[in-house]
Design a protein around this motif. Structure first.
Motif, mmCIF file in Angstrom:
data_model
loop_
_atom_site.group_PDB
_atom_site.id
_atom_site.type_symbol
_atom_site.label_atom_id
_atom_site.label_comp_id
_atom_site.label_asym_id
_atom_site.label_seq_id
_atom_site.Cartn_x
_atom_site.Cartn_y
_atom_site.Cartn_z
ATOM 1 N N CYS A 292 31.840 -34.238 17.819
ATOM 2 C CA CYS A 292 31.929 -35.314 18.807
ATOM 3 C C CYS A 292 31.184 -34.954 20.084
ATOM 4 N N LYS A 293 30.481 -35.921 20.629
ATOM 5 C CA LYS A 293 29.723 -35.719 21.862
ATOM 6 C C LYS A 293 30.548 -36.008 23.108
ATOM 7 N N HIS A 294 31.769 -36.514 22.934
ATOM 8 C CA HIS A 294 32.642 -36.875 24.046
ATOM 9 C C HIS A 294 31.866 -37.727 25.054
ATOM 10 N N CYS A 295 31.427 -38.860 24.561
ATOM 11 C CA CYS A 295 30.561 -39.785 25.292
ATOM 12 C C CYS A 295 31.140 -40.201 26.642
ATOM 13 N N ARG A 296 30.248 -40.485 27.551
ATOM 14 C CA ARG A 296 30.655 -40.966 28.883
ATOM 15 C C ARG A 296 31.448 -42.271 28.750
ATOM 16 N N ILE A 297 30.969 -43.154 27.894
ATOM 17 C CA ILE A 297 31.682 -44.393 27.578
ATOM 18 C C ILE A 297 31.901 -44.380 26.065
ATOM 19 N N PRO A 298 33.046 -43.870 25.609
ATOM 20 C CA PRO A 298 33.278 -43.692 24.172
ATOM 21 C C PRO A 298 33.420 -45.012 23.413
ATOM 22 N N LYS A 299 32.496 -45.252 22.523
ATOM 23 C CA LYS A 299 32.519 -46.473 21.705
ATOM 24 C C LYS A 299 33.747 -46.504 20.811
ATOM 25 N N CYS A 300 34.179 -45.335 20.338
ATOM 26 C CA CYS A 300 35.363 -45.282 19.478
ATOM 27 C C CYS A 300 36.586 -45.800 20.221
ATOM 28 N N TYR A 301 36.730 -45.364 21.448
ATOM 29 C CA TYR A 301 37.868 -45.776 22.283
ATOM 30 C C TYR A 301 37.809 -47.275 22.560
ATOM 31 N N GLU A 302 36.634 -47.773 22.896
ATOM 32 C CA GLU A 302 36.471 -49.197 23.172
ATOM 33 C C GLU A 302 36.729 -50.060 21.942
ATOM 34 N N ALA A 303 36.469 -49.514 20.764
ATOM 35 C CA ALA A 303 36.635 -50.282 19.532
ATOM 36 C C ALA A 303 38.095 -50.484 19.152
ATOM 37 N N CYS A 304 38.969 -49.618 19.640
ATOM 38 C CA CYS A 304 40.388 -49.696 19.276
ATOM 39 C C CYS A 304 41.064 -50.793 20.087
ATOM 40 N N LYS A 305 41.452 -51.842 19.413
ATOM 41 C CA LYS A 305 42.049 -53.012 20.074
ATOM 42 C C LYS A 305 43.573 -52.979 20.095
ATOM 43 N N ILE A 306 44.167 -51.926 19.547
ATOM 44 C CA ILE A 306 45.635 -51.870 19.493
ATOM 45 C C ILE A 306 46.203 -50.690 20.279
#
Length: 130
Positions: A50-64
């Motif tokens: 994991c690159k531990h992104c500045r704006i994590p797409k994985c986190y944004e994708a989780c809607k619950i």
């Protein structure tokens, strides 16, 4: 913080994968590791995670709200809330989120709570925390 790989030093030994799976799961199973060593005929073996992104797409994708994020951008999955939709896995631009082969929950590097075991165990010193 994130793990950086020196591809000139990485031999593809998979000790990082073994260490990761043992730490997180209590047994060695590289298919449950959060760090992966790639291999192909055209590219040398090299670990990646994991690159531990500045704006994590994985986190944004989780809607619950089945994920948390801390000040160091470490995203953690809350299995009790996860419905296994895998949107987080699909949205990772680096393909560094995986589906655990035993639990079927998404998994990703969490830097072992700030003390990544793979970095400590790499015999070649190919992994560092930056």
């Amino acid at each position: 913080m994130r793990i950086v790989v020196d591809k000139n030093k990485c031999t593809g030994c998979k000790i990082c994968e073994q260490t990761c799976s043992a730490f997180h799961n209590g047994s060695v199973n590289i298919y449950r590791s959060r760090i992966r060593v790639s291999s192909s005929e055209t590219l040398p073996n090299a670990a990646d995670t994991c690159k531990h992104c500045r704006i994590p797409k994985c986190y944004e994708a989780c809607k619950i709200d089945a994920m948390t994020i801390d000040n160091d951008r470490i995203v953690t999955i809350i299995e009790d809330k996860c419905v296994q939709c895998y949107m987080c896995v699909d949205e990772c631009p680096f393909n560094m989120m995986f589906i655990d082969s035993v639990t079927d929950y998404p998994i990703k590097c969490d830097l072992c709570g700030g003390d990544p075991r793979c970095v400590k165990q790499c015999p070649e010193g190919a992994l560092s925390l930056k």
